[in-house]
Design a protein around this motif. Sequence first.
Motif, PDB file in Angstrom:
ATOM      1  N   GLY A  31       0.801  -1.217   0.000  1.00 16.85           N
ATOM      2  CA  GLY A  31       0.000   0.000   0.000  1.00 16.85           C
ATOM      3  C   GLY A  31       0.835   1.268   0.000  1.00 16.85           C
ATOM      4  N   TRP A  32       2.062   1.171  -0.509  1.00 12.47           N
ATOM      5  CA  TRP A  32       2.940   2.341  -0.541  1.00 12.47           C
ATOM      6  C   TRP A  32       2.550   3.296  -1.659  1.00 12.47           C
ATOM      7  CZ3 TRP A  32       8.330  -0.538  -0.318  1.00 12.47           C
ATOM      8  CH2 TRP A  32       8.526  -1.024   0.988  1.00 12.47           C
ATOM      9  N   SER A  33       2.770   4.592  -1.417  1.00 12.13           N
ATOM     10  CA  SER A  33       2.794   5.590  -2.466  1.00 12.13           C
ATOM     11  C   SER A  33       4.247   6.059  -2.596  1.00 12.13           C
ATOM     12  CB  SER A  33       1.870   6.761  -2.137  1.00 12.13           C
ATOM     13  OG  SER A  33       2.238   7.369  -0.894  1.00 12.13           O
ATOM     14  N   PHE A  34       4.551   6.855  -3.609  1.00 17.70           N
ATOM     15  CA  PHE A  34       5.954   7.111  -3.922  1.00 17.70           C
ATOM     16  C   PHE A  34       6.192   8.577  -4.267  1.00 17.70           C
ATOM     17  CE2 PHE A  34       4.850   2.768  -4.921  1.00 17.70           C
ATOM     18  CZ  PHE A  34       5.817   2.063  -4.225  1.00 17.70           C
ATOM     19  N   VAL A  35       7.344   9.074  -3.827  1.00 18.38           N
ATOM     20  CA  VAL A  35       7.755  10.446  -4.116  1.00 18.38           C
ATOM     21  C   VAL A  35       9.194  10.427  -4.616  1.00 18.38           C
ATOM     22  CG1 VAL A  35       8.206  12.741  -3.174  1.00 18.38           C
ATOM     23  CG2 VAL A  35       6.202  11.453  -2.402  1.00 18.38           C
ATOM     24  N   ASP A  36       9.405  10.923  -5.830  1.00 17.72           N
ATOM     25  CA  ASP A  36      10.738  11.028  -6.415  1.00 17.72           C
ATOM     26  C   ASP A  36      11.462  12.194  -5.742  1.00 17.72           C
ATOM     27  OD1 ASP A  36      12.953  11.599  -8.098  1.00 17.72           O
ATOM     28  OD2 ASP A  36      11.913  10.761  -9.833  1.00 17.72           O
ATOM     29  N   VAL A  37      12.641  11.922  -5.193  1.00 15.96           N
ATOM     30  CA  VAL A  37      13.390  12.972  -4.497  1.00 15.96           C
ATOM     31  C   VAL A  37      13.955  13.986  -5.481  1.00 15.96           C
ATOM     32  CG1 VAL A  37      15.313  13.408  -2.912  1.00 15.96           C
ATOM     33  CG2 VAL A  37      13.917  11.372  -2.622  1.00 15.96           C
ATOM     34  N   GLY A  38      14.150  13.579  -6.740  1.00 17.30           N
ATOM     35  CA  GLY A  38      14.601  14.528  -7.748  1.00 17.30           C
ATOM     36  C   GLY A  38      15.771  14.020  -8.554  1.00 17.30           C
ATOM     37  N   PRO A  39      15.958  14.580  -9.768  1.00 23.90           N
ATOM     38  CA  PRO A  39      17.051  14.119 -10.641  1.00 23.90           C
ATOM     39  C   PRO A  39      18.429  14.360 -10.040  1.00 23.90           C
ATOM     40  CG  PRO A  39      15.991  16.099 -11.518  1.00 23.90           C
ATOM     41  CD  PRO A  39      15.134  15.618 -10.409  1.00 23.90           C
ATOM     42  N   GLU A  40      18.559  15.377  -9.186  1.00 23.61           N
ATOM     43  CA  GLU A  40      19.866  15.634  -8.572  1.00 23.61           C
ATOM     44  C   GLU A  40      20.283  14.519  -7.623  1.00 23.61           C
ATOM     45  OE1 GLU A  40      16.942  18.187  -6.095  1.00 23.61           O
ATOM     46  OE2 GLU A  40      17.041  17.207  -8.053  1.00 23.61           O
ATOM     47  N   PHE A  41      19.310  13.671  -7.228  1.00 21.73           N
ATOM     48  CA  PHE A  41      19.594  12.514  -6.380  1.00 21.73           C
ATOM     49  C   PHE A  41      19.378  11.208  -7.141  1.00 21.73           C
ATOM     50  CE2 PHE A  41      18.321  15.882  -3.357  1.00 21.73           C
ATOM     51  CZ  PHE A  41      19.502  15.976  -2.635  1.00 21.73           C
ATOM     52  N   GLY A 100      23.607  15.743  -0.535  1.00 23.46           N
ATOM     53  CA  GLY A 100      22.960  17.047  -0.437  1.00 23.46           C
ATOM     54  C   GLY A 100      22.747  17.419   1.017  1.00 23.46           C
ATOM     55  N   ASP A 101      21.562  17.968   1.283  1.00 22.94           N
ATOM     56  CA  ASP A 101      21.222  18.289   2.677  1.00 22.94           C
ATOM     57  C   ASP A 101      20.424  17.168   3.338  1.00 22.94           C
ATOM     58  OD1 ASP A 101      18.836  18.531   1.319  1.00 22.94           O
ATOM     59  OD2 ASP A 101      18.309  20.487   2.178  1.00 22.94           O
ATOM     60  N   LEU A 102      20.309  16.022   2.634  1.00 21.81           N
ATOM     61  CA  LEU A 102      19.551  14.904   3.193  1.00 21.81           C
ATOM     62  C   LEU A 102      20.323  14.203   4.306  1.00 21.81           C
ATOM     63  CD1 LEU A 102      18.110  13.291  -0.069  1.00 21.81           C
ATOM     64  CD2 LEU A 102      17.015  14.940   1.468  1.00 21.81           C
ATOM     65  N   GLY A 103      21.649  14.167   4.200  1.00 19.55           N
ATOM     66  CA  GLY A 103      22.475  13.486   5.186  1.00 19.55           C
ATOM     67  C   GLY A 103      23.775  13.048   4.549  1.00 19.55           C
ATOM     68  N   ALA A 104      24.402  12.049   5.122  1.00 19.78           N
ATOM     69  CA  ALA A 104      25.648  11.497   4.583  1.00 19.78           C
ATOM     70  C   ALA A 104      25.642   9.994   4.796  1.00 19.78           C
ATOM     71  CB  ALA A 104      26.863  12.132   5.263  1.00 19.78           C
ATOM     72  N   MET A 105      26.357   9.279   3.937  1.00 18.10           N
ATOM     73  CA  MET A 105      26.312   7.823   3.996  1.00 18.10           C
ATOM     74  C   MET A 105      27.677   7.222   3.738  1.00 18.10           C
ATOM     75  SD  MET A 105      24.648   6.726   0.329  1.00 18.10           S
ATOM     76  CE  MET A 105      25.240   5.036   0.506  1.00 18.10           C
ATOM     77  N   MET A 106      27.819   5.953   4.087  1.00 21.01           N
ATOM     78  CA  MET A 106      28.954   5.138   3.688  1.00 21.01           C
ATOM     79  C   MET A 106      28.458   3.723   3.489  1.00 21.01           C
ATOM     80  SD  MET A 106      29.960   2.921   6.486  1.00 21.01           S
ATOM     81  CE  MET A 106      31.461   2.457   5.706  1.00 21.01           C
ATOM     82  N   LEU A 107      29.184   2.971   2.668  1.00 23.64           N
ATOM     83  CA  LEU A 107      28.879   1.564   2.441  1.00 23.64           C
ATOM     84  C   LEU A 107      30.114   0.751   2.803  1.00 23.64           C
ATOM     85  CD1 LEU A 107      27.033   1.645  -1.015  1.00 23.64           C
ATOM     86  CD2 LEU A 107      26.005   1.335   1.245  1.00 23.64           C
ATOM     87  N   GLY A 108      29.888  -0.384   3.461  1.00 25.40           N
ATOM     88  CA  GLY A 108      30.991  -1.235   3.860  1.00 25.40           C
ATOM     89  C   GLY A 108      30.679  -2.703   3.670  1.00 25.40           C
ATOM     90  N   VAL A 109      31.704  -3.517   3.861  1.00 27.06           N
ATOM     91  CA  VAL A 109      31.583  -4.967   3.798  1.00 27.06           C
ATOM     92  C   VAL A 109      32.157  -5.537   5.086  1.00 27.06           C
ATOM     93  CG1 VAL A 109      32.173  -7.071   2.529  1.00 27.06           C
ATOM     94  CG2 VAL A 109      31.890  -4.923   1.303  1.00 27.06           C
ATOM     95  N   ASP A 110      31.415  -6.413   5.739  1.00 24.16           N
ATOM     96  CA  ASP A 110      31.907  -6.994   6.986  1.00 24.16           C
ATOM     97  C   ASP A 110      32.886  -8.136   6.696  1.00 24.16           C
ATOM     98  OD1 ASP A 110      30.524  -9.459   6.640  1.00 24.16           O
ATOM     99  OD2 ASP A 110      28.774  -8.741   7.733  1.00 24.16           O
ATOM    100  N   PRO A 111      33.548  -8.689   7.717  1.00 29.79           N
ATOM    101  CA  PRO A 111      34.548  -9.748   7.466  1.00 29.79           C
ATOM    102  C   PRO A 111      33.981 -11.009   6.837  1.00 29.79           C
ATOM    103  CG  PRO A 111      34.855  -8.797   9.643  1.00 29.79           C
ATOM    104  CD  PRO A 111      33.561  -8.264   9.123  1.00 29.79           C
TER     105      PRO A 111
END
Length: 254
Positions: A31-41, A100-111
């Motif tokens: 039952g989700w609806s959807f919002v595109d954050v924008g082409p810059e993202f 952007g101003d949404l936040g910051a992220m990182m991706l990692g791999v565990d052992p």
Amino acid sequence: MTAFAEGVPCWADAMLPDLEAGKRFYGELFGWSFVDVGPEFGNYTNALLDGRKAAGLMPKRDGRMPTVWGVYFAASDVAATAARVGEAGGQVITGASPVGDLGAMMLGVDPGGAVFGAWQAGRHEGFEVQGEPGSYVWMGLSTRAPEAVDAFYSDVFGFEGVPGDPGATPSFLPWRVAGQEREIGCRIVLDSRAPAELPAHFTVFFLAEEMDAALRTAVRHGGKVLSEPQGTPGGPLALVVDNQGAAFGLMAPK
């Protein structure tokens, strides 16, 4: 400061080759609806449950990337989190990066080889709804290196086993963040019954109002049931793959 304690799962998203097909599938299922954050993202799309952020969907730009659901853990400082990942024996795929101003992220791999993310909140703080039908409820890590990953997530995010949990076994360890009572997920051992080619991975679980109805809806819209519902202390659990190959879990109330 984030709205989530350090290390708590705060967001989940899926990388899909056909975003519109994903919206149809999950819209019907949850039952989700959807919002595109924008082409810059990169046309990242927030999935909303009654107007509240429940998860994210993103178009897969590179066919070599997996079609998969991923989980993000809350971080007050993703650069510091990335440093701990390396110190604890993991690998950093994408270092601390502003979104952007949404936040910051990182991706990692565990052992053990499982991919995860960390999210430092900005304007986007993470889940606005959890534990309701159609929203995130649980995560599980399947691995062949239980001792190494237990130590890793303890060092990086403060995870600890839940002492005295009635469901705990050598192959199943419920997790919580140190200093908190609530369980946030679990670690499961991939044993000889798992195909050798199956990599270590996280599974994101969503709550279904009624399991059988949810499975019928998933199959009707092109999904497949990977494992039939089984009873757990938290309620029935099943594994599903969507209409593009991204696996996820369903749980239902006891």
